[in-house]
Design a protein around this motif. Structure first.
Motif, PDB file in Angstrom:
ATOM      1  N   SER A 190       3.347   2.629  12.810  1.00 31.62           N
ATOM      2  CA  SER A 190       3.542   4.083  12.765  1.00 31.62           C
ATOM      3  C   SER A 190       4.967   4.313  12.268  1.00 31.62           C
ATOM      4  N   THR A 191       5.071   4.909  11.091  1.00 32.93           N
ATOM      5  CA  THR A 191       6.373   4.965  10.424  1.00 32.93           C
ATOM      6  C   THR A 191       6.498   6.250   9.618  1.00 32.93           C
ATOM      7  N   ALA A 192       7.742   6.581   9.258  1.00 32.41           N
ATOM      8  CA  ALA A 192       7.983   7.744   8.394  1.00 32.41           C
ATOM      9  C   ALA A 192       7.831   7.388   6.925  1.00 32.41           C
ATOM     10  N   SER A 193       7.646   6.094   6.640  1.00 32.91           N
ATOM     11  CA  SER A 193       7.512   5.645   5.255  1.00 32.91           C
ATOM     12  C   SER A 193       6.076   5.786   4.793  1.00 32.91           C
ATOM     13  N   ASN A 194       5.902   6.150   3.534  1.00 33.98           N
ATOM     14  CA  ASN A 194       4.560   6.307   2.988  1.00 33.98           C
ATOM     15  C   ASN A 194       4.028   5.011   2.378  1.00 33.98           C
ATOM     16  N   SER A 195       4.731   3.866   2.609  1.00 37.25           N
ATOM     17  CA  SER A 195       4.256   2.585   2.084  1.00 37.25           C
ATOM     18  C   SER A 195       4.224   1.539   3.190  1.00 37.25           C
ATOM     19  N   TYR A 196       3.333   0.533   2.995  1.00 36.68           N
ATOM     20  CA  TYR A 196       3.212  -0.551   3.968  1.00 36.68           C
ATOM     21  C   TYR A 196       2.880  -1.819   3.196  1.00 36.68           C
ATOM     22  N   GLU A 202      10.437  15.588   6.891  1.00 31.27           N
ATOM     23  CA  GLU A 202      10.859  14.649   7.932  1.00 31.27           C
ATOM     24  C   GLU A 202       9.905  14.613   9.126  1.00 31.27           C
ATOM     25  N   ASN A 203       8.965  15.558   9.209  1.00 30.10           N
ATOM     26  CA  ASN A 203       8.017  15.576  10.329  1.00 30.10           C
ATOM     27  C   ASN A 203       6.782  14.699  10.073  1.00 30.10           C
ATOM     28  N   PHE A 204       6.615  14.219   8.862  1.00 26.77           N
ATOM     29  CA  PHE A 204       5.438  13.419   8.537  1.00 26.77           C
ATOM     30  C   PHE A 204       5.530  12.033   9.200  1.00 26.77           C
ATOM     31  N   LEU A 211       0.859  -1.184   0.000  1.00 28.54           N
ATOM     32  CA  LEU A 211       0.000   0.000   0.000  1.00 28.54           C
ATOM     33  C   LEU A 211       0.896   1.235   0.000  1.00 28.54           C
ATOM     34  N   THR A 212       0.600   2.222  -0.875  1.00 28.38           N
ATOM     35  CA  THR A 212       1.417   3.443  -0.966  1.00 28.38           C
ATOM     36  C   THR A 212       0.519   4.660  -0.849  1.00 28.38           C
ATOM     37  N   ALA A 213       0.894   5.587   0.087  1.00 29.01           N
ATOM     38  CA  ALA A 213       0.108   6.791   0.323  1.00 29.01           C
ATOM     39  C   ALA A 213       0.762   7.986  -0.343  1.00 29.01           C
ATOM     40  N   SER A 214      -0.067   8.927  -0.828  1.00 26.70           N
ATOM     41  CA  SER A 214       0.431  10.189  -1.383  1.00 26.70           C
ATOM     42  C   SER A 214      -0.412  11.329  -0.833  1.00 26.70           C
ATOM     43  N   THR A 215       0.217  12.547  -0.710  1.00 34.54           N
ATOM     44  CA  THR A 215      -0.466  13.715  -0.162  1.00 34.54           C
ATOM     45  C   THR A 215      -0.410  14.851  -1.168  1.00 34.54           C
ATOM     46  N   ASP A 216      -1.262  15.864  -0.934  1.00 38.71           N
ATOM     47  CA  ASP A 216      -1.297  16.998  -1.857  1.00 38.71           C
ATOM     48  C   ASP A 216      -0.217  18.026  -1.560  1.00 38.71           C
TER      49      ASP A 216
END
Length: 727
Positions: free
Chosen positions: A265-271, A250-252, A240-245
């Motif tokens: 809970s991770t700094a990576s946008n994929s799981y 580094e704070n995400f 699963l890969t998340a994207s934002t507008d």
């Protein structure tokens, strides 16, 4: 120095004094109280206030009280509260009340007045004033001193340290927010907020909270790439890969969820999701926290596993008779299944459909392949088929209690097969139906009892039951169950409940009379000799029967036979009766069936319950009840005197030893005789007097003792006098 008195001047002065006295008396008033405060804010640490008060003569009465009263919050004195009571100012025309406000004080229009009690007068009320008793005397804490950020949803600001007060005032940008009176506020707009306890205009400010700055942030937009519905092969993986507008930094932080469960809970946008035995199926989403500002939720992605199930219709262990066959039916959820049956792990030729017919021992299963999608294969649970080496039969009895139940229902409860390797297998109905059955009682076949059930409902059929089952060459006998049908509870009854002992014979019968039973009779818990269902006896007592059949014994109710006694025969007059000359007395008997009266010569003088006696002598009553006769004796004595003696000589010579009074007063339950000493001590008291006082010699020395008597009828004294004792 000489003084001159002028009569006219004296008169003028006296008139002036009288005039002013009258004016003072008629003008007596209680002045309006003067408040020593303006806008009181009482609290536990500060609650001492004064009111000045003045009144005019004449003086009030000595028992007067001055009472300071507080109205309700609307200024009404209908239920006034007493603030202070003064009792030592009845000669002081001006003084001050000191008082404390009650804790319930809360309102805008309080007033104060003064009352006197003697005479009863009331002052005019003071002007109205606001007053609030403060239970909070420090600043409120709002939102734990933290500023807040508005995102897409409203936020709640709450009072942390005093959330239980009645009313609060909320402010936004230092302007009062109308109507908000709770300990919390739902905020939908940015601004500067604070809160205070509502203690009116003058008393609230000391409770004002810290300021909370609420700012508005833009909402982040989050999506998960790919389809909203994804199908995995068993034990497969999917990322699963998340994207934002906005560009993440580094704070995400990405919080990945399956349903309500936080996975990571991770700094990576994929799981990456990996299936293990189908546990990966579910609804997935991510919450992105940018570190500052508002977190955002993605839409959901639903993962499902491309899997299927295979089941068969038979148990894992079954028994076949050599002449029997069975069909195994496979069921699967595969979309495009391909079947292959196996026996003892060897593929069966041409066995490629959903069914398989078997007729011999072995281990059977089917392998199903999904020809589409992931192309996986699954095997069904193996079915072990065996020939029986023997059968085991068990029987059971339904709702039944030995020696109590009136019937017992026995039935086949289990039929199992034994295999050569010692395995015990429950057989199915197709094999049970092939058996023939026969019930046995104490080893003897019960005629006609050839089904799986038998009902026993009479004591003659009590005993040990077994069930024999026969199939081809197999003959099996069940466990044995002992049945003891109850004989019921016997009820015994008697034809007589009262008897003349050793004369009247009573018959006691049982409701149970079977000759095969054993009967034991008891009188007063002592075993009797009688052993039949009927007892004949001449004795009174409490009887009970115990009936026994085989090992079952049941006790009956008890029956009590009472004897007739002479206590049942009563006379209205007993013992000695005294006759006046020319008069008769009637003696009345009761409680018997027949009565016969005899005189001194043993001549019958009466055969009814009553006898009128006018002649002295001894009369005998023979009263009969059933077969019993009871005798009562009455002696009639002629006493002509009507004079009550006042002298007796109780010296034992047989002459004038007792106080003998006329027969009118003797043997009468309605007449009470009381005899007293000269000092008033009661020495004799009783009805039905028999001329029997004194009952022993009276010893004395010196003067002859004098006693006093009273003859009382129906509570009234009809005769009284003295009795002198002489030697």
């Amino acid at each position: 120095m000489d003084r001159k008195f002028y009569p006219n001047a004296i008169h003028a002065i006296m008139l002036l004094v009288l005039f002013f006295s009258a004016q003072i008396a008629s003008a007596q008033t209680l002045s309006q109280p003067v408040l020593g405060f303006s806008n009181p804010c009482p609290s536990e640490g500060f609650n001492s206030f004064t009111v000045d008060f003045a009144w005019q003569i004449p003086l009030v009465n000595e028992d007067n009280k001055f009472i300071l009263e507080l109205s309700d919050a609307n200024g009404s004195f209908d239920n006034a509260t007493t603030l202070s009571t003064v009792t030592d100012k009845n000669t002081v025309l001006t003084f001050s009340f000191k008082f404390a406000f009650p804790e319930a004080t809360y309102g805008e229009k309080y007033r104060i007045r003064v009352r006197s009690t003697s005479p009863a007068k009331t002052s005019s009320a003071s002007g109205s004033f606001p007053a609030y008793y403060r239970t909070v005397n420090e600043s409120l804490v709002l939102n734990n001193f933290q500023d807040a950020t508005l995102c897409s949803d409203p936020i709640l600001l709450e009072v942390n340290n005093y959330p239980g007060e009645a009313y609060y005032n909320w402010y936004k940008d230092f302007n009062l927010i109308p109507g908000e009176k709770n300990a919390y506020l739902e905020v939908t707009e940015p601004g500067l907020y604070f809160v205070e306890v509502d203690y009116g205009f003058y008393c609230s400010s000391e409770t004002s909270s810290n300021l909370v700055s609420v700012t508005q942030n833009d909402q982040l937009s989050v999506t998960i790439s790919g389809d909203a519905n994804v199908e995995l092969c068993p034990n497969g993986s999917y990322t699963l890969t998340a994207s934002t507008d906005i560009t993440p930094d580094e704070n995400f932080t990405y919080h990945w969820y399956r349903g309500e469960t936080l996975l990571s809970s991770t700094a990576s946008n994929s799981y990456t999701v990996t299936d293990r035995n189908g546990d990966a199926a579910g609804e997935y989403f991510v919450e992105v926290d940018p570190g500052s500002g508002c977190p955002a939720l993605s839409s959901s992605v639903v993962l499902s596993i491309n899997d299927f199930e295979v089941t068969t219709n038979l148990a894992t262990d079954i028994v076949l008779m050599p002449s029997q066959s069975k069909t195994i039916q496979a069921t699967t959820t595969a979309s495009n299944p391909v079947y292959q049956w196996y026996k003892d792990d060897v593929a069966i030729a041409d066995a490629t459909t959903a069914t398989l017919s078997i007729n011999g021992p072995g281990s059977y299963y089917v392998e199903v392949k999904e020809s589409a999608g992931c192309g996986i294969a699954k095997k069904s649970t193996p079915i072990t088929v065996s020939y029986p080496s023997d059968f085991e039969i068990k029987i059971a009895v339904g709702d039944y209690t030995a020696c109590t139940s009136s019937q017992a229902a026995l039935s086949l409860s289990e039929l199992k097969a034994l295999t050569n390797d010692g395995t015990v297998i429950a057989v199915d109905e197709s094999i049970v139906e092939q058996f023939s059955f026969q019930w046995y009682l104490n080893g003897t076949a019960v005629s006609g009892a050839t089904t799986r059930q038998i009902t026993v409902n009479n004591t003659a059929a009590n005993g040990n039951y077994t069930l024999k089952g026969t199939l081809e060459s197999f003959n099996s006998t069940s466990n044995a169950i002992a049945i003891k049908i109850g004989i019921g509870t016997p009820a015994i009854t008697a034809d007589l409940m009262k008897i003349c002992e050793d004369v009247d014979q009573v018959t006691i019968s049982s409701s149970i009379t079977a000759t095969s039973y054993t009967y034991s009779w008891y009188r007063d818990n002592i075993l009797l000799d009688e052993t039949s269902a009927t007892l004949k006896t001449l004795k009174s007592g409490t009887y009970q029967l115990k009936v026994k059949n085989n090992d079952c014994e049941v006790a009956s109710n008890t029956v009590t036979i009472e004897p007739y006694t002479d206590d049942q025969i009563t006379l209205n007059k007993e013992g000695v009766i005294y006759l006046q000359k020319g008069q008769a007395q009637e003696v009345i008997a009761s409680g018997a069936d027949t009565y016969v009266w005899y005189d001194n010569a043993q001549q019958v003088v009466g055969t009814t319950a009553s006898l009128l006696i006018s002649t002295e002598g001894v009369y005998t009553l023979v009263a009969s009840i059933g077969g019993c006769e009871f005798v009562k004796v009455i002696e009639a004595v002629l006493q002509e005197s009507t004079i009550i003696p006042n002298v007796i000589s109780p010296n034992g010579d047989g002459i004038n030893d007792t106080w003998a009074i006329p027969v009118t007063y003797l043997n009468n339950p309605e007449i009470q005789i009381n005899i007293y000493t000269s000092s008033g001590e009661l020495v004799f008291s009783g009805a039905n007097y028999q001329n029997n006082w004194p009952e022993s010699t009276i010893n004395y020395s010196g003067r002859n003792p004098v006693y006093y008597y009273r003859i009382i009828k129906n509570g009234a004294t009809i005769k009284k006098g003295t009795i002198t004792i002489i030697k």
